[in-house]
Design a protein around this motif. Structure first.
Motif, PDB file in Angstrom:
ATOM      1  N   LEU A  28       4.900   0.817   5.703  1.00 19.61           N
ATOM      2  CA  LEU A  28       5.842   1.930   5.542  1.00 19.61           C
ATOM      3  C   LEU A  28       7.039   1.780   6.463  1.00 19.61           C
ATOM      4  O   LEU A  28       6.895   1.352   7.604  1.00 19.61           O
ATOM      5  N   ARG A  30       9.567   4.271   7.931  1.00 18.02           N
ATOM      6  CA  ARG A  30       9.811   5.719   7.996  1.00 18.02           C
ATOM      7  C   ARG A  30      11.282   6.060   8.151  1.00 18.02           C
ATOM      8  O   ARG A  30      11.671   7.194   7.955  1.00 18.02           O
ATOM      9  N   ALA A  95      -1.416  -0.163  11.132  1.00 20.35           N
ATOM     10  CA  ALA A  95      -2.886  -0.048  11.023  1.00 20.35           C
ATOM     11  C   ALA A  95      -3.302   0.585   9.704  1.00 20.35           C
ATOM     12  O   ALA A  95      -2.665   1.535   9.248  1.00 20.35           O
ATOM     13  N   ASP A  96      -4.361   0.090   9.108  1.00 13.22           N
ATOM     14  CA  ASP A  96      -4.968   0.783   7.960  1.00 13.22           C
ATOM     15  C   ASP A  96      -5.965   1.818   8.512  1.00 13.22           C
ATOM     16  O   ASP A  96      -6.071   1.999   9.731  1.00 13.22           O
ATOM     17  N   ASP A 125      -0.100  12.106   4.241  1.00 11.97           N
ATOM     18  CA  ASP A 125       0.590  10.910   3.722  1.00 11.97           C
ATOM     19  C   ASP A 125      -0.396   9.854   3.216  1.00 11.97           C
ATOM     20  O   ASP A 125      -0.437   9.554   2.036  1.00 11.97           O
ATOM     21  N   GLY A 126      -1.253   9.314   4.099  1.00  6.97           N
ATOM     22  CA  GLY A 126      -2.226   8.303   3.660  1.00  6.97           C
ATOM     23  C   GLY A 126      -3.323   8.901   2.792  1.00  6.97           C
ATOM     24  O   GLY A 126      -3.688   8.375   1.745  1.00  6.97           O
ATOM     25  N   ALA A 127      -3.873  10.025   3.267  1.00  8.12           N
ATOM     26  CA  ALA A 127      -4.863  10.819   2.527  1.00  8.12           C
ATOM     27  C   ALA A 127      -6.082  10.035   2.038  1.00  8.12           C
ATOM     28  O   ALA A 127      -6.629  10.344   0.991  1.00  8.12           O
ATOM     29  N   THR A 128      -6.532   9.042   2.817  1.00 14.21           N
ATOM     30  CA  THR A 128      -7.738   8.321   2.392  1.00 14.21           C
ATOM     31  C   THR A 128      -9.011   9.135   2.676  1.00 14.21           C
ATOM     32  O   THR A 128     -10.037   8.907   2.064  1.00 14.21           O
ATOM     33  N   GLU A 129      -8.955  10.030   3.661  1.00 16.03           N
ATOM     34  CA  GLU A 129     -10.117  10.810   4.138  1.00 16.03           C
ATOM     35  C   GLU A 129     -11.156   9.917   4.810  1.00 16.03           C
ATOM     36  O   GLU A 129     -12.321  10.283   4.928  1.00 16.03           O
ATOM     37  N   THR A 226      -7.590  -4.036   5.118  1.00 13.26           N
ATOM     38  CA  THR A 226      -7.029  -3.659   3.817  1.00 13.26           C
ATOM     39  C   THR A 226      -5.850  -4.565   3.484  1.00 13.26           C
ATOM     40  O   THR A 226      -4.981  -4.781   4.325  1.00 13.26           O
TER      41      THR A 226
HETATM   42  C1  FAD Z   1      -2.137  -2.369   4.644  1.00 14.26           C
HETATM   43  C2  FAD Z   1      -1.686  -1.047   5.144  1.00 14.26           C
HETATM   44  C3  FAD Z   1      -0.570  -0.971   5.939  1.00 14.26           C
HETATM   45  C4  FAD Z   1      -0.159   0.258   6.435  1.00 14.26           C
HETATM   46  N1  FAD Z   1       0.917   0.272   7.225  1.00 14.26           N
HETATM   47  C5  FAD Z   1       1.301   1.421   7.757  1.00 14.26           C
HETATM   48  C6  FAD Z   1       2.436   1.460   8.620  1.00 14.26           C
HETATM   49  O1  FAD Z   1       3.093   0.468   8.848  1.00 14.26           O
HETATM   50  N2  FAD Z   1       2.780   2.645   9.173  1.00 14.26           N
HETATM   51  C7  FAD Z   1       2.048   3.772   8.920  1.00 14.26           C
HETATM   52  O2  FAD Z   1       2.383   4.803   9.460  1.00 14.26           O
HETATM   53  N3  FAD Z   1       0.991   3.777   8.107  1.00 14.26           N
HETATM   54  C8  FAD Z   1       0.599   2.634   7.518  1.00 14.26           C
HETATM   55  N4  FAD Z   1      -0.454   2.633   6.684  1.00 14.26           N
HETATM   56  C9  FAD Z   1      -1.142   3.903   6.439  1.00 14.26           C
HETATM   57  C10 FAD Z   1      -2.247   4.043   7.444  1.00 14.26           C
HETATM   58  O3  FAD Z   1      -3.318   3.274   7.026  1.00 14.26           O
HETATM   59  C11 FAD Z   1      -2.747   5.449   7.518  1.00 14.26           C
HETATM   60  O4  FAD Z   1      -1.667   6.280   7.860  1.00 14.26           O
HETATM   61  C12 FAD Z   1      -3.781   5.576   8.619  1.00 14.26           C
HETATM   62  O5  FAD Z   1      -4.702   4.548   8.566  1.00 14.26           O
HETATM   63  C13 FAD Z   1      -4.596   6.841   8.571  1.00 14.26           C
HETATM   64  O6  FAD Z   1      -5.205   6.927   7.316  1.00 14.26           O
HETATM   65  P1  FAD Z   1      -5.020   8.232   6.469  1.00 14.26           P
HETATM   66  O7  FAD Z   1      -3.612   8.679   6.644  1.00 14.26           O
HETATM   67  O8  FAD Z   1      -5.495   7.951   5.103  1.00 14.26           O
HETATM   68  O9  FAD Z   1      -5.973   9.264   7.246  1.00 14.26           O
HETATM   69  P2  FAD Z   1      -7.097  10.248   6.680  1.00 14.26           P
HETATM   70  O10 FAD Z   1      -8.406   9.587   6.760  1.00 14.26           O
HETATM   71  O11 FAD Z   1      -6.711  10.870   5.388  1.00 14.26           O
HETATM   72  O12 FAD Z   1      -6.981  11.319   7.860  1.00 14.26           O
HETATM   73  C14 FAD Z   1      -8.038  12.201   8.209  1.00 14.26           C
HETATM   74  C15 FAD Z   1      -7.856  12.691   9.612  1.00 14.26           C
HETATM   75  O13 FAD Z   1      -7.965  11.614  10.534  1.00 14.26           O
HETATM   76  C16 FAD Z   1      -7.154  11.887  11.681  1.00 14.26           C
HETATM   77  N5  FAD Z   1      -6.126  10.859  11.801  1.00 14.26           N
HETATM   78  C17 FAD Z   1      -5.690   9.985  10.868  1.00 14.26           C
HETATM   79  N6  FAD Z   1      -4.731   9.184  11.380  1.00 14.26           N
HETATM   80  C18 FAD Z   1      -4.558   9.576  12.672  1.00 14.26           C
HETATM   81  C19 FAD Z   1      -3.702   9.159  13.721  1.00 14.26           C
HETATM   82  N7  FAD Z   1      -2.828   8.169  13.577  1.00 14.26           N
HETATM   83  N8  FAD Z   1      -3.799   9.792  14.919  1.00 14.26           N
HETATM   84  C20 FAD Z   1      -4.686  10.801  15.090  1.00 14.26           C
HETATM   85  N9  FAD Z   1      -5.510  11.241  14.130  1.00 14.26           N
HETATM   86  C21 FAD Z   1      -5.449  10.636  12.943  1.00 14.26           C
HETATM   87  C22 FAD Z   1      -6.526  13.259  11.448  1.00 14.26           C
HETATM   88  O14 FAD Z   1      -7.372  14.241  11.994  1.00 14.26           O
HETATM   89  C23 FAD Z   1      -6.530  13.350   9.919  1.00 14.26           C
HETATM   90  O15 FAD Z   1      -6.477  14.677   9.441  1.00 14.26           O
HETATM   91  C24 FAD Z   1      -0.867   1.447   6.131  1.00 14.26           C
HETATM   92  C25 FAD Z   1      -1.974   1.345   5.293  1.00 14.26           C
HETATM   93  C26 FAD Z   1      -2.373   0.130   4.805  1.00 14.26           C
HETATM   94  C27 FAD Z   1      -3.547   0.068   3.905  1.00 14.26           C
END
Ligand code: FAD
Length: 265
Positions: A28, A30, A95-96, A125-129, A226
């Motif tokens: 991403l 931003r 980070a994934d 944004d990521g919303a993987t849970e 990932t």
């Molecule tokens: C290959 C790949 C590359 C990516 N590159 C980027 C990148 O360059 N920049 C980027 O911003 N994202 C990137 N992402 C997205 C990143 O993976 C997710 O933002 C991150 O891993 C958290 O996952 P999620 O948002 O799905 O969290 P979910 O599992 O949906 O979040 C659940 C809960 O986990 C906690 N949580 C999640 N993330 C954090 C955090 N960082 N700090 C504290 N608590 C947290 C919170 O309580 C949140 O409500 C990338 C993803 C992939 C697969």
């Protein structure tokens, strides 16, 4: 009671359309989109503060993100949390969910003894849970997801209620544990002026790679299993057609058009 709340700084949803994806690294970009607190994490913070009010204790906010994410941590301190920790290092970028959870788990280990870890159910944004359950796996503690009620029974015994298909379930859980929370759990409070003033004196600690004592290739892009194979832009087009005639004629025409397009059989 020692509670750690994981709070993610997400791009402000109002400006999310400015976010781009780097075509080379597929991460991403931003740009200068400001950060906001992940909406569900506000419910996790409120839950921690409610528990602190009734049982006493200490609430630590833990976030992983770039230096600008400190504003989100500061906001949680203004709501009443006691301490903020920001895990920030260029090595953590890209980070994934797996590497994010690993880094956060290492942060929690460094914080020391804890009773409860609270996360949002999902980020906006990521919303993987995945992050909550993966942190629990790294810490080797029980996890309950989608929690919308928390009850203290006695000692370390707790009971939580979670949404479950067309009903709910009650789960007995022993601390230390991790809960991911749903928005039905509570109504987050708004920032108050006195809270903002008090937060000025509260500490935000920044921990980098060196402080976490983790290998550089186990975090960030390097530590992310990932693989984004490819991505594309969804092409959408709309055709607008005004139907003429009486209500009956228009209804018949509509059925004909929908049948012809295959939308109805
Ligand atoms: C290959 C790949 C590359 C990516 N590159 C980027 C990148 O360059 N920049 C980027 O911003 N994202 C990137 N992402 C997205 C990143 O993976 C997710 O933002 C991150 O891993 C958290 O996952 P999620 O948002 O799905 O969290 P979910 O599992 O949906 O979040 C659940 C809960 O986990 C906690 N949580 C999640 N993330 C954090 C955090 N960082 N700090 C504290 N608590 C947290 C919170 O309580 C949140 O409500 C990338 C993803 C992939 C697969």
């Amino acid at each position: 009671m020692k509670i750690v709340v994981c709070v993610k700084a997400v791009p402000d949803p109002k400006e999310a359309d400015k976010i781009k994806i780097d075509p080379e690294t597929k991460t991403l970009m931003r740009g200068d989109v400001p950060f906001a607190t992940n909406p569900l994490d506000k419910h996790a913070v409120e839950a921690a503060l409610q528990l602190k009010r009734t049982l006493g204790g200490f609430v630590t906010i833990l976030s992983m993100g770039p230096p600008a994410a400190a504003n989100v941590v500061k906001e949680c301190l203004a709501l009443g949390a006691d301490r903020g920790i920001l895990l920030s290092d260029r090595a953590f970028a890209g980070a994934d969910a797996f590497a994010t959870a690993y880094t956060l788990a290492k942060g929690i280990e460094k914080i020391g003894r804890f009773d409860l870890v609270l996360c949002g159910m999902a980020s906006s944004d990521g919303a993987t849970e995945w992050v909550g359950p993966q942190i629990a796996t790294f810490l080797n503690i029980p996890v309950v997801t989608m929690v919308n009620e928390i009850h203290h029974e006695s000692g370390d015994e707790w009971q939580v209620k979670t949404a479950w298909e067309d009903g709910y379930r009650r789960v007995a859980v022993q601390l230390p544990a991790l809960l991911t929370v749903a928005r039905e759990l509570n109504e987050p409070k708004n920032l108050s002026f006195s809270g903002i003033i008090k937060a000025r004196k509260k500490e935000i600690t920044a921990w980098s790679l060196a402080e976490l004592d983790v290998a550089p290739d186990s975090v960030g892009f390097e530590g992310s299993p990932t693989v984004v194979g490819d991505f594309g832009t969804l092409q959408t087009a709309r055709n607008v057609e005004f139907l003429e005639g009486t209500a009956e004629e228009k209804a018949k025409l509509l059925v004909d058009i929908l049948t012809e397009s295959g939308a109805i059989g």
